[in-house]
Design a protein around this motif. Structure first.
Motif, short mmCIF file in Angstrom:
data_model
loop_
_atom_site.label_atom_id
_atom_site.label_comp_id
_atom_site.label_asym_id
_atom_site.label_seq_id
_atom_site.Cartn_x
_atom_site.Cartn_y
_atom_site.Cartn_z
N ASP A 126 0.85 -1.18 0.00
CA ASP A 126 0.00 0.00 0.00
C ASP A 126 0.89 1.23 0.00
O ASP A 126 2.12 1.15 0.01
N THR A 127 0.27 2.39 0.00
CA THR A 127 1.01 3.66 -0.04
C THR A 127 1.11 4.31 1.33
O THR A 127 1.64 5.41 1.46
N VAL A 128 0.57 3.64 2.35
CA VAL A 128 0.59 4.20 3.70
C VAL A 128 1.65 3.47 4.51
O VAL A 128 1.64 2.24 4.61
N GLY A 129 2.57 4.21 5.08
CA GLY A 129 3.63 3.62 5.87
C GLY A 129 3.13 3.16 7.23
O GLY A 129 2.00 3.45 7.63
N PRO A 130 3.97 2.41 7.96
CA PRO A 130 3.57 1.95 9.30
C PRO A 130 3.41 3.12 10.27
O PRO A 130 4.16 4.09 10.22
N ARG A 131 2.39 3.00 11.12
CA ARG A 131 2.13 4.04 12.12
C ARG A 131 2.24 3.44 13.51
O ARG A 131 2.01 2.23 13.71
N ILE A 132 2.58 4.28 14.48
CA ILE A 132 2.67 3.81 15.86
C ILE A 132 1.26 3.54 16.38
O ILE A 132 0.37 4.41 16.32
N GLU A 133 1.07 2.33 16.87
CA GLU A 133 -0.24 1.93 17.39
C GLU A 133 -0.28 2.00 18.92
O GLU A 133 -1.30 2.35 19.51
N ASN A 134 0.86 1.70 19.55
CA ASN A 134 0.87 1.70 21.02
C ASN A 134 2.32 1.84 21.50
O ASN A 134 3.25 1.37 20.85
N VAL A 135 2.47 2.49 22.64
CA VAL A 135 3.77 2.62 23.30
C VAL A 135 3.61 2.13 24.73
O VAL A 135 2.81 2.68 25.49
N ALA A 136 4.35 1.08 25.08
CA ALA A 136 4.29 0.54 26.45
C ALA A 136 5.62 0.82 27.14
O ALA A 136 6.67 0.32 26.72
N VAL A 137 5.60 1.62 28.18
CA VAL A 137 6.81 1.97 28.93
C VAL A 137 7.13 0.84 29.88
O VAL A 137 6.32 0.47 30.73
N ARG A 138 8.33 0.27 29.74
CA ARG A 138 8.74 -0.85 30.59
C ARG A 138 9.48 -0.38 31.83
O ARG A 138 9.31 -0.90 32.93
N ASP A 139 10.36 0.61 31.66
CA ASP A 139 11.07 1.20 32.80
C ASP A 139 11.53 2.58 32.38
O ASP A 139 11.09 3.10 31.36
N SER A 140 12.43 3.16 33.17
CA SER A 140 12.84 4.55 32.91
C SER A 140 13.66 4.70 31.63
O SER A 140 13.84 5.82 31.14
N THR A 141 14.17 3.59 31.07
CA THR A 141 15.01 3.69 29.88
C THR A 141 14.50 2.86 28.70
O THR A 141 15.09 2.92 27.62
N THR A 142 13.44 2.09 28.88
CA THR A 142 13.00 1.17 27.84
C THR A 142 11.51 1.30 27.57
O THR A 142 10.71 1.43 28.52
N ALA A 143 11.13 1.28 26.31
CA ALA A 143 9.72 1.29 25.92
C ALA A 143 9.55 0.35 24.72
O ALA A 143 10.45 0.21 23.89
N THR A 144 8.40 -0.29 24.64
CA THR A 144 8.06 -1.15 23.51
C THR A 144 7.07 -0.43 22.62
O THR A 144 5.99 -0.02 23.07
N ILE A 145 7.45 -0.24 21.36
CA ILE A 145 6.60 0.47 20.40
C ILE A 145 5.97 -0.54 19.45
O ILE A 145 6.67 -1.33 18.81
N THR A 146 4.66 -0.54 19.35
CA THR A 146 3.92 -1.42 18.45
C THR A 146 3.44 -0.63 17.24
O THR A 146 2.83 0.44 17.40
#
Length: 273
Positions: free
Chosen positions: A243-263
């Motif tokens: 498709d012509t639409v790039g990936p978008r951020i769906e969710n950001v889960a903060v794991r600790d003060s230095t790490t986050a999981t981006i979906t």
């Protein structure tokens, strides 16, 4: 040509995508002994790898018994039971497929074009009047003037979204520069072997054929691989949404003060940097 001359036509094992339902008008004779054997192709016409002079007839698959026409008629739309079992290439049209009791006849809708190599594949799924189903693939290779082909392409198609082999996927190999397209379906492991075909440079497309029409659709998952002249290995083709639409951020889960999981909304290319 008989089945006792195996060098004249090619029979390959495979997994069919559609089992034909025996025609309601055709039934085995009353009191006939049980027949557990599926219908077998005993002859083809014309012989494979020959150049029939001024050929204007139909290619024929001849069986050892009467076969079922199926419940869906063959009307040139690609939806008939027998039409779904025939792959004729190179051609962009649905071929003319006819039932003749113990024969299936095939010809291109646009007629046979000169100086081409045609590949007519009958896939597994033909049934007899007792609903015994064939599990073999038979290929007729017909030349209308071009030299006999000796090349092949081997590879595998995988479903990117599921991370598994794509069973029954469409493989379309376009011969450059004319882009004559030869087609085949993948087996239960997502593998394919397309032969015999002319040698040359190909663009090979692996498509998740969701509507089972053996034709690429813009909405279906696919990817392409370019294969150089003389090469036989296509490798793995990962079919994914285009498709012509790039990936978008769906969710950001903060794991600790230095790490986050981006979906993201889509799968990301694993080789990008």
């Amino acid at each position: 040509m008989t089945a006792h001359a195996p060098t004249r036509f090619e029979v390959l094992g495979g997994v069919g995508l559609l089992a034909l339902i025996a025609c309601a008008k055709m039934e085995p004779p009353p009191g006939a002994p049980a027949d557990p054997l599926p219908p077998q192709v005993v002859a083809i016409r014309p012989d494979s790898l020959v150049v029939p002079p001024n050929f204007d007839g139909s290619a024929e698959f001849i069986f050892d018994e009467v076969i079922s026409e199926g419940s869906s008629p063959n009307q040139g739309l690609g939806t008939g039971d027998l039409e779904r079992l025939i792959i004729l290439s190179p051609s962009d049209e649905v071929p003319k497929v006819s039932w003749k009791r113990n024969r299936i006849t095939v010809r291109p809708k646009e007629g046979w074009q000169p100086n081409r190599i045609y590949r007519i594949e009958l896939r597994p799924g033909v049934v007899d009047l007792r609903r015994n189903r064939s599990d073999s693939t038979v290929v007729i290779t017909l030349s209308t003037g071009a030299p006999a082909p000796e090349h092949r392409l081997d590879g595998r198609v995988l479903d990117w979204t599921r991370g598994q082999p794509a069973v029954g996927a469409l493989v379309q190999a376009e011969l450059l520069p004319d882009r004559l397209a030869y087609r085949v379906a993948t087996d239960s492991n997502g593998a394919f072997s397309l032969a015999p075909i002319p040698n040359g440079e190909y663009v090979v497309k692996g498509v998740l054929d969701q509507n089972r029409d053996m034709r690429p659709d813009p909405r279906e998952l696919y990817d392409t691989v370019r294969v150089a002249v003389g090469e036989t290995s296509v490798g793995e083709v990962w079919a994914f949404p285009h498709d012509t639409v790039g990936p978008r951020i769906e969710n950001v889960a903060v794991r600790d003060s230095t790490t986050a999981t981006i979906t993201f909304t889509q799968f990301l290319d694993p080789v990008q940097r």
